[in-house]
Write a protein that holds these residues in place. Structure first.
Motif, short mmCIF file in Angstrom:
data_model
loop_
_atom_site.label_atom_id
_atom_site.label_comp_id
_atom_site.label_asym_id
_atom_site.label_seq_id
_atom_site.Cartn_x
_atom_site.Cartn_y
_atom_site.Cartn_z
N GLY A 78 16.97 24.21 1.39
CA GLY A 78 17.34 22.80 1.18
C GLY A 78 17.28 21.92 2.41
N TRP A 79 16.64 22.39 3.47
CA TRP A 79 16.58 21.59 4.69
C TRP A 79 15.53 20.48 4.56
CZ3 TRP A 79 19.74 21.91 8.92
CH2 TRP A 79 20.54 23.05 9.05
N THR A 80 15.86 19.33 5.12
CA THR A 80 14.89 18.24 5.28
C THR A 80 14.95 17.76 6.72
OG1 THR A 80 16.51 16.59 4.58
CG2 THR A 80 15.06 17.48 2.87
N PHE A 81 13.91 17.02 7.13
CA PHE A 81 13.90 16.52 8.51
C PHE A 81 13.24 15.16 8.56
CE2 PHE A 81 9.52 17.56 8.26
CZ PHE A 81 8.86 17.10 9.40
N LYS B 1 18.75 18.20 8.26
CA LYS B 1 20.01 18.28 7.52
C LYS B 1 19.82 19.12 6.26
CE LYS B 1 19.58 14.05 4.75
NZ LYS B 1 20.12 12.72 4.44
N THR B 2 20.93 19.68 5.79
CA THR B 2 20.95 20.37 4.52
C THR B 2 22.33 20.22 3.92
OG1 THR B 2 20.40 22.44 3.38
CG2 THR B 2 21.65 22.65 5.40
N THR B 3 22.42 20.42 2.61
CA THR B 3 23.71 20.45 1.93
C THR B 3 24.09 21.89 1.70
OG1 THR B 3 23.26 18.35 0.84
CG2 THR B 3 24.98 19.72 -0.12
N LEU B 4 25.29 22.22 2.13
CA LEU B 4 25.72 23.61 2.16
C LEU B 4 26.82 23.84 1.14
CD1 LEU B 4 25.92 26.41 3.53
CD2 LEU B 4 27.30 25.35 5.31
N ASN B 5 26.51 24.70 0.17
CA ASN B 5 27.52 25.16 -0.77
C ASN B 5 27.93 26.56 -0.32
OD1 ASN B 5 27.23 22.83 -2.31
ND2 ASN B 5 25.56 23.74 -3.51
N ASN C 21 29.84 17.86 8.23
CA ASN C 21 30.62 16.80 7.57
C ASN C 21 31.04 15.71 8.57
OD1 ASN C 21 30.37 18.16 5.14
ND2 ASN C 21 32.23 19.36 5.49
N ASP C 22 30.06 15.31 9.40
CA ASP C 22 30.21 14.23 10.38
C ASP C 22 31.10 14.55 11.58
OD1 ASP C 22 28.41 12.48 9.25
OD2 ASP C 22 29.90 11.69 7.84
N ASP D 272 31.89 23.02 -1.79
CA ASP D 272 30.53 22.57 -2.08
C ASP D 272 30.26 21.23 -1.41
OD1 ASP D 272 29.85 24.71 -3.78
OD2 ASP D 272 30.97 23.79 -5.43
N GLY D 273 28.98 20.96 -1.24
CA GLY D 273 28.58 19.63 -0.77
C GLY D 273 28.84 19.35 0.69
N ASN D 274 28.86 20.39 1.53
CA ASN D 274 29.01 20.17 2.97
C ASN D 274 27.67 19.71 3.56
OD1 ASN D 274 31.79 21.55 3.62
ND2 ASN D 274 30.69 22.96 2.26
#
Length: 866
Positions: free
Chosen positions: A35-38, A88-92, A119-120, A144-146
């Motif tokens: 799920g990584w993007t750049f 970035k990625t969203t980590l569950n 989470n910032d 979820d959703g980190n």
């Protein structure tokens, strides 16, 4: 913010058969690779990313840049390293981790200046590609959703101000800053990052950023093992004494039980200890009676014992770790003797002649090197009869898999710290960063039986005394300051880390080195280094004749080499157009980082040793033969010198991109003539004829640990195969020695012919198994020999994964080169000589059907190339 570095030795199940450890439910692990993007920070568009990976490979995968290894494309991607990039990625979080009392993020490698946000919240500011970063994140995680976000600062932008602030120029000759568009600003020395990324005289300038090693989320209760050290304090065939040190973190006080067991060993060791919250250390002594020892390739089995250590608390296994140990005694013997100081490796009490090569990273884009490529690279060393690779200091501390494979196949490792050919102006911050880098990697690698020596750097000591650095920095009044920095780093800081964390392994401050930090070690005379290791570059850089390899002496040759282009079929992969096919074309020059000077040297040596090639493919073929002849000459000379000299590691085993270089295998893994020749020259028995003082001497070198009996057959023949002289004798080769086994005045073996009309063939036929070791020798340069056009016949029969091809010639054929189209094939031998009427059978691995194979199969020999 608090983080600390934790290292562990992970053995990959795909490589080594392991006993599965007892399941520790208290530790759970999740790889964060989906799920990584750049994006470019000053851009808007997010693209899919691969982790592990680097910016340039992600840009290629998204078709934003072209493959920089193809033709001139490297020039068009120099903008990438001037930009900042964000991933970035969203980590569950998996439930088995989220419920744990302790959760950590483990970054195995971030390249290089990276701010990490969860989470910032900024949880880490990384600044060293070679370190591992571990951060406690339990309080910041949601189920979820980190959002995990990593901001990579441009290494060029971060380090340019450091360059501009210096009052003197840095020394980093291989940094191709001009190619990178920043003029003469050699900023590579300020980043703890692979030096070759900034360019080298065999590599492109591609300065990467990215998540280059895996990222894990680790959850645990009670205790987790940080690292284990099995210090082999004394090992003999009768008994191995080991001091085990297990460092672990506990989240509560109480009693812990350490249990250690090893496959094939009946004893189970246990020890109880009171533990405190935080970091704990349990030490215990282990003894293995009558151990199966670990031997290097050629001397015996590299036996590995899986040792499994478990930590239990409250009757439950908290964590467990399996490490494959090779039990051995491995020392460097560097002691005064009648000639200076010895320098050799002693394995299990036996002096071992080190045979091998220098190893560089296998790609400029490190994460895309596959496990299969790692295995092939190590097996190509094993199958060329090598027993050592030197991991050179301008690359990386290699992945665990590299050392696992060296352990498995018996390849000893000379391990440089990551410093090469440069000045590193020290600051307290950099010093601390380097120390932690050294600790991380020594701790990570110290259990590998293959680690034979730790070396501070590549060529920095000799640079001070032989490259004119003293004079250069005297002009700025900073010589004393920089010399002190150098000695502080390489004679103290790194030495102290090795002494503290891997005390049984020898530390050597630089390569080459002679034992005195304030004196030159390489004399430039015939005795190149009487006290340590040598990098002899008189052949190649100084235009010494190839025959000079027979004269130059040292105690250990850790570098020397000779350049060649890849073979024609490899060149077609990166320079396919007809207009490219001239060694001075733009494309061929872009893939020759030694510049026109290096191409000029290839031409000069070629015309010095051979005649003029007729076209571009034959220039490549003859250049490969020339490189093979040069390194064969060197290896044989070094082995004849034994025991005065006890090691020969040529430069270099491999390439990081398609290029003209000193490698014996090209970027695609194709063996050059040099690799085929090295395989024979590194054989455990070497027959080496040479003209010395008016005599033909035939030396035989044996690396075997027992005497070997056989027959020595010496023939001198003309190029049509008429035997002019023959002598057969029964010989006994003493164990582990080099000796002259035949000697006669040259005139007495020529049969009335001139020296340029004959070839010497010397063969040793072993008693019992009839194995033949053969070698050919010429009294003159090849340009002075009128090789006859050969009628070479080839017949093929299907065999296994290809064909067995029998090749024979009517006259002596020098350097027979067989080829088929493309590079998806392998020849078990190539560039070999054919004696008249004496057929040779080789195996070709290929997927072609027989009709296509027979149609494509071509041959040529040296007489065809003029």
């Amino acid at each position: 913010m608090h983080y600390k570095t934790v290292v562990s030795t992970l053995v990959l199940a795909s490589t080594l058969a392991a006993t599965p450890p007892a399941k520790a439910d208290n530790v759970a692990k999740q790889q964060i690779n989906n799920g990584w993007t750049f994006k470019q920070v000053r851009g808007n568009n997010w693209y899919p990313a691969t982790v592990p990976g680097v910016v340039q490979t992600d840009l290629m995968n998204n078709q934003i840049i072209e493959d920089p290894f193809y033709r001139l494309n490297e020039r068009g991607i120099q903008w990438v390293d001037k930009e900042d990039w964000e991933y970035k990625t969203t980590l569950n979080v998996s439930p088995d981790i989220f419920d744990k009392d302790n959760i950590e993020l483990d970054f195995k490698g971030l390249d290089t200046y990276a701010d990490v946000y969860l989470n910032d919240s900024c949880i880490l500011k990384a600044d060293n590609m070679f370190r591992e970063w571990k951060v406690s994140v339990k309080s910041l995680l949601k189920k979820d959703g980190n959002e995990l976000r990593i901001y990579f600062h441009s290494p060029i932008k971060v380090d340019l101000p450091k360059f501009d602030a210096l009052k003197f120029p840095v020394e980093a000759g291989n940094d191709q800053s001009e190619n990178g568009g920043i003029f003469d600003k050699k900023v590579s020395v300020f980043a703890r990052k692979a030096g070759y990324h900034y360019g080298w005289d065999w590599g492109p300038r591609i300065v990467t950023s990215g998540i280059w090693r895996p990222v894990y989320l680790i959850g645990w209760n009670d205790a987790i093992i940080d690292n284990i050290f099995y210090e082999q304090t004394k090992v003999t065939p009768k008994r191995a004494d080991i001091k085990a040190q297990i460092r672990f973190n506990a989240d509560k006080e109480g009693e812990a039980t350490l249990t250690i067991k090893a496959d094939g060993v009946k004893t189970v060791w246990t020890k109880k200890a009171q533990v405190k919250k935080g970091t704990n250390l349990i030490e215990t002594k282990l003894t293995v009676n009558n151990p199966k020892l670990w031997w290097s390739n050629g001397l015996g089995e590299p036996h590995l014992y899986p040792f499994t250590a478990s930590i239990s608390m409250d009757g439950k296994v908290a964590d467990t770790k399996t490490i494959h140990l090779g039990l051995r005694s491995l020392k460097v013997i560097n002691k005064p003797d009648k000639d200076g100081h010895s320098f050799y490796f002693e394995l299990n009490g036996v002096p071992v002649f080190a045979k091998g090569a220098n190893y560089i990273p296998q790609d400029n884009f490190l994460p895309r090197v596959t496990p299969e490529q790692y295995e092939k690279t190590i097996l190509d060393a094993v199958n060329a009869n090598m027993n050592m690779l030197r991991v050179w200091g301008g690359g990386i501390y290699e992945n665990d898999l590299f050392y696992d494979l060296c352990d498995k196949y018996g390849i000893m490792v000379w391990q440089d710290f990551m410093f090469a050919c440069s000045i590193y102006p020290l600051t307290p911050e950099l010093e601390d960063n380097i120390r932690q880098e050294a600790v991380d990697n020594v701790v990570r690698l110290r259990n590998h039986p293959s680690i034979a020596i730790w070396c501070g750097n590549n060529e920095i000591h000799t640079a001070w005394f032989n490259w004119g650095w003293m004079k250069k920095f005297d002009a700025y009044g900073v010589t004393e300051q920089l010399r002190n920095d150098t000695k502080k780093l390489f004679n103290h800081l790194l030495a102290d880390v090795v002494k503290e964390y891997d005390p049984t392994v020898f530390y050597w401050p630089s390569s080459p080195y002679g034992g005195n930090p304030d004196a030159k070690c390489e004399t430039g005379k015939e005795i190149w280094n009487p006290d340590g290791d040598a990098h002899y570059w008189g052949v190649w850089h100084a235009k010494d004749s190839i025959a000079n390899y027979n004269k130059i002496k040292a105690r250990f040759f850790s570098e020397y080499g000779f350049q060649a282009f890849p073979e024609y079929q490899s060149v077609l992969k990166y320079a396919p157009e007809e207009r490219d096919h001239n060694i001075y074309s733009d494309v061929m020059m872009a893939h020759q980082r030694g510049g026109s000077h290096a191409n000029g040297l290839i031409e000069w040596y070629l015309l010095n040793e051979y005649r003029k090639p007729k076209d571009f493919p034959n220039f490549l073929y003859m250049g490969l033969l020339l490189q093979g002849d040069a390194i064969k000459t060197a290896i044989e000379a070094h082995r004849r010198m034994m025991p005065y000299n006890m090691g020969t590691l040529f430069w270099q085993h491999n390439d990081c991109w398609p290029v003209a270089s000193w490698s014996s295998r090209d970027y695609y893994g194709r063996w050059k003539a040099q690799h085929y020749f090295a395989k024979k020259a590194f054989n455990d028995i070497l027959v080496s004829p040479i003209a010395e003082d008016g005599k033909l001497n035939v030396w035989i070198v044996s690396d075997r640990l027992k005497a070997t009996k056989g027959k020595l057959d010496i023939r001198v023949m003309d190029l049509k195969g008429n035997v002019l002289f023959e002598k057969q004798s029964n010989v006994t080769l003493p164990a582990n020695t080099s000796q002259i086994q035949f000697s006669a005045p040259i005139e007495s073996v020529l049969g009335g012919k001139q020296k340029n009309e004959v070839v010497v063939n010397a063969r040793f036929i072993e008693n019992g198994n009839g194995e033949v070791v053969s070698n050919n020798y010429f009294f003159t340069r090849f340009k002075d020999i009128d090789f006859l056009k050969a009628d070479i016949q080839m017949t093929s029969v299907p065999a296994g994964d290809g064909y067995d091809v029998t090749v024979q010639s009517d006259v002596f054929a020098r350097g027979v080169f067989l080829s088929i189209d493309g590079i998806d094939n392998f020849f078990s031998d190539n560039y070999f000589d054919l004696l008249p009427g004496e057929p040779v059978t080789i195996h070709v691995t290929t997927k072609l059907d027989k009709e296509t194979f027979d149609k494509q199969l071509k041959n040529e020999s040296l007489a065809d190339a003029y």
